[in-house]
Write an enzyme that holds these catalytic residues in place. Structure first.
Site, PDB file in Angstrom:
ATOM      1  N   ARG A  31       0.831  -1.215   0.000  1.00 31.27           N
ATOM      2  CA  ARG A  31       0.000   0.000   0.000  1.00 31.27           C
ATOM      3  C   ARG A  31       0.862   1.259   0.000  1.00 31.27           C
ATOM      4  O   ARG A  31       0.531   2.243  -0.647  1.00 31.27           O
ATOM      5  CB  ARG A  31      -0.951   0.014   1.200  1.00 31.27           C
ATOM      6  CG  ARG A  31      -2.042  -1.032   1.094  1.00 31.27           C
ATOM      7  CD  ARG A  31      -2.902  -1.058   2.338  1.00 31.27           C
ATOM      8  NE  ARG A  31      -2.052  -1.366   3.491  1.00 31.27           N
ATOM      9  CZ  ARG A  31      -2.340  -1.065   4.745  1.00 31.27           C
ATOM     10  NH1 ARG A  31      -3.453  -0.429   5.033  1.00 31.27           N
ATOM     11  NH2 ARG A  31      -1.534  -1.392   5.728  1.00 31.27           N
TER      12      ARG A  31
ATOM     13  N   ASN B  42      -6.274  -2.581   2.154  1.00 25.75           N
ATOM     14  CA  ASN B  42      -6.297  -4.033   2.169  1.00 25.75           C
ATOM     15  C   ASN B  42      -7.743  -4.488   2.239  1.00 25.75           C
ATOM     16  O   ASN B  42      -8.590  -3.798   2.810  1.00 25.75           O
ATOM     17  CB  ASN B  42      -5.557  -4.574   3.398  1.00 25.75           C
ATOM     18  CG  ASN B  42      -4.061  -4.438   3.283  1.00 25.75           C
ATOM     19  OD1 ASN B  42      -3.508  -4.318   2.199  1.00 25.75           O
ATOM     20  ND2 ASN B  42      -3.384  -4.452   4.417  1.00 25.75           N
TER      21      ASN B  42
END
Length: 91
Positions: free
Chosen positions: A18, A36
């Site tokens: 990320r 996520n």
């Protein structure tokens, strides 16, 4: 300006993916978010200039040094969300 939704599958959680996505987006002036999913994937929505988005999606498909992308699904979206920044979200 274009807007995309994407799901990234593979080894993309617990490897800084990320943050990699956020860095790539910020570098290209792209706005949106990444998070996520409970299924172990990474989901993102991004908007920006067409070439910047295509270059960004290509970089995400390739993945970061510690990730392994096994499936990458993208869908163009018709409405612009007018995100003000790019951020990492929780689930």
């Amino acid at each position: 300006m274009i807007h995309y939704h994407a799901i990234v599958k593979g080894r993309v959680q617990g490897v800084g993916f990320r943050y990699f996505v956020q860095s790539e987006a910020t570098h290209r002036g792209i706005k949106g978010w990444v998070r996520n999913t409970e299924e172990g994937h990474v989901e993102l929505k991004v908007e920006g200039e067409e070439q910047a988005i295509h270059d960004f999606l290509q970089a995400v498909r390739k993945g970061s040094p510690f990730s392994k992308v096994t499936d990458f699904q993208t869908n163009p979206l018709t409405e612009i969300a007018h995100y003000s920044t790019f951020r990492i979200q929780g689930y």
